[in-house]
Design an enzyme around this catalytic site. Structure first.
Site, short mmCIF file in Angstrom:
data_model
loop_
_atom_site.label_atom_id
_atom_site.label_comp_id
_atom_site.label_asym_id
_atom_site.label_seq_id
_atom_site.Cartn_x
_atom_site.Cartn_y
_atom_site.Cartn_z
N ASN A 9 11.79 -20.47 77.42
CA ASN A 9 11.50 -21.93 77.55
C ASN A 9 12.78 -22.54 77.30
O ASN A 9 13.44 -22.85 76.08
CB ASN A 9 10.65 -22.19 76.23
CG ASN A 9 10.29 -23.64 76.05
OD1 ASN A 9 10.52 -24.35 76.92
ND2 ASN A 9 9.52 -23.90 74.99
N LYS A 11 13.07 -26.01 77.43
CA LYS A 11 12.85 -27.32 76.80
C LYS A 11 13.54 -28.21 77.46
O LYS A 11 13.55 -28.14 78.65
CB LYS A 11 13.11 -27.02 75.41
CG LYS A 11 12.48 -25.94 74.65
CD LYS A 11 12.61 -26.10 72.84
CE LYS A 11 12.40 -24.68 72.39
NZ LYS A 11 11.98 -24.91 70.92
N HIS A 93 2.41 -25.93 73.70
CA HIS A 93 3.55 -25.52 72.82
C HIS A 93 3.55 -26.67 71.64
O HIS A 93 3.11 -27.52 71.86
CB HIS A 93 4.87 -25.80 73.63
CG HIS A 93 6.17 -25.36 72.81
ND1 HIS A 93 6.70 -26.29 71.83
CD2 HIS A 93 6.77 -24.23 72.83
CE1 HIS A 93 7.61 -25.47 71.37
NE2 HIS A 93 7.64 -24.16 72.06
N GLU A 95 5.60 -28.39 70.33
CA GLU A 95 6.31 -29.57 70.48
C GLU A 95 5.46 -30.57 71.10
O GLU A 95 5.58 -31.64 71.06
CB GLU A 95 7.92 -29.29 71.00
CG GLU A 95 8.61 -28.53 70.02
CD GLU A 95 9.70 -27.71 70.33
OE1 GLU A 95 10.05 -27.71 71.85
OE2 GLU A 95 10.34 -26.98 69.65
N GLU A 163 3.35 -18.42 67.94
CA GLU A 163 4.73 -19.41 67.55
C GLU A 163 4.29 -19.91 66.38
O GLU A 163 4.10 -21.42 66.28
CB GLU A 163 5.13 -20.11 68.60
CG GLU A 163 5.18 -19.54 70.04
CD GLU A 163 6.30 -20.32 70.62
OE1 GLU A 163 7.43 -19.94 71.24
OE2 GLU A 163 6.29 -21.47 71.01
N GLY A 169 13.16 -22.63 66.26
CA GLY A 169 14.48 -23.28 66.13
C GLY A 169 15.08 -23.28 64.97
O GLY A 169 16.03 -24.11 64.71
N SER A 209 12.43 -18.13 66.81
CA SER A 209 13.98 -17.59 66.48
C SER A 209 13.94 -16.21 67.01
O SER A 209 14.63 -15.28 66.18
CB SER A 209 14.12 -17.79 65.01
OG SER A 209 14.23 -19.09 64.64
N GLY A 230 13.23 -19.74 73.07
CA GLY A 230 13.65 -20.76 73.10
C GLY A 230 15.26 -20.89 73.12
O GLY A 230 15.77 -20.65 74.27
N GLY A 231 15.94 -21.15 72.09
CA GLY A 231 17.42 -21.31 72.43
C GLY A 231 18.17 -20.08 72.75
O GLY A 231 19.16 -20.27 73.53
C1 PEP Z 1 10.34 -22.19 71.59
O1 PEP Z 1 10.42 -23.18 71.61
O2 PEP Z 1 9.19 -21.62 72.32
C2 PEP Z 1 10.87 -21.07 70.57
C3 PEP Z 1 10.23 -20.07 70.31
O3 PEP Z 1 12.23 -21.74 70.35
P1 PEP Z 1 13.17 -20.58 69.42
O4 PEP Z 1 13.29 -19.33 70.10
O5 PEP Z 1 14.58 -21.55 69.84
O6 PEP Z 1 13.00 -20.66 68.09
#
Ligand code: PEP
Length: 249
Positions: A9, A11, A93, A95, A163, A169, A209, A230-231
């Site tokens: 993702n 984002k 999600h 967010e 999640e 994050g 994470s 994500g990241g």
């Molecule tokens: C996400 O945004 O779905 C996510 C899991 O982010 P991160 O891996 O950065 O924690």
């Protein structure tokens, strides 16, 4: 047999320059033994799909509007995502739920639209830190599953991502036991609602994470069929390490 899935993702990150990372992924993981999915910002979706070409990497959107078209400035429909080359969409999600007030009802409506457009849905659920501290995690997950997943879902079209909001994050992750407890619970809830055939074929991703250094441990947990990342999905080297771990799980 559930096909494992590594989903990235991006984002609100990435301009066309970032497609160089996709070239690396295609070269190194374009024929992986697990399914690989990238969900870039909508501005990059078409270009990314073209760049991937025939390689085995799917692309997806990050949300969609419940209607197919109309007077909804700034929104994108499921049909439009599919037309741009998407085969998946992330829905619900945390967010989106927090920044745009997307409720369970809204997520379910979006998912219905996505299914009607032929997209597979990655529906996200997860508790906040306060909800976990209050020992409400499983109740929250239960409500989000019941409210966000449409009845028409199938093992092929539905992926659920657990999640924990406090792990996204932040560099923090639940213990492996905590991940296992929630994934086993989600599996049981899906089997109860949809029957064992569908309930056992829906893939369950962990998200929050995930990085190359913790991926193998997480992928060894029961009912973890992959990750929503994500990241660490922004750099081919990091996402590639996670794909490698999933292939070896
Ligand atoms: C996400 O945004 O779905 C996510 C899991 O982010 P991160 O891996 O950065 O924690």
């Amino acid at each position: 047999m559930r096909v494992k899935l590594a989903a990235g993702n991006w984002k609100m990150n990435g301009t066309r320059a970032a497609l160089a990372e996709v070239d690396t992924l295609v070269a190194e993981h374009g024929a992986a033994s697990v399914e690989v999915l990238l969900c870039p910002p909508a501005t990059l979706l078409g270009a990314m799909a073209e760049r991937i070409g025939d390689a085995q990497i799917a692309v997806g959107g990050q949300t969609c509007h419940p209607e197919a078209s109309g007077a909804h400035t700034g929104d994108i429909s499921a049909e439009m995502l599919a037309d741009a080359g998407a085969t998946y969409v992330i829905l619900g999600h945390s967010e989106r739920r927090a920044d745009h007030g997307e409720s369970n009802d809204m997520v379910r409506a979006q998912a219905r639209a996505a299914l009607a457009a032929g997209l597979k849905c990655v529906i996200c659920v997860g508790e906040t830190e306060a909800e976990r501290d209050a020992a409400n995690t499983l109740d929250i997950i239960s409500g989000q599953l019941a409210g966000s997943i449409p009845d028409l879902s199938t093992g092929e079209s539905l992926v659920v991502a657990y999640e924990p909001v406090w792990a996204i994050g932040t560099g923090r992750t639940p213990t492996l036991d905590q991940i296992g407890e929630v994934h086993d619970y989600i599996r049981a809830e899906l089997e109860r609602r949809f029957g064992t055939g569908v309930g056992r074929s829906v893939r369950l991703l962990y998200g929050g994470s995930v990085k190359p250094s913790n991926a193998a441990d997480i992928f060894a947990v029961s009912n973890v069929d992959g990750a929503l990342v994500g990241g660490a999905s922004l750099k081919a080297a990091d996402f590639g390490g996670i794909i490698d771990a999933l292939e070896q799980a």
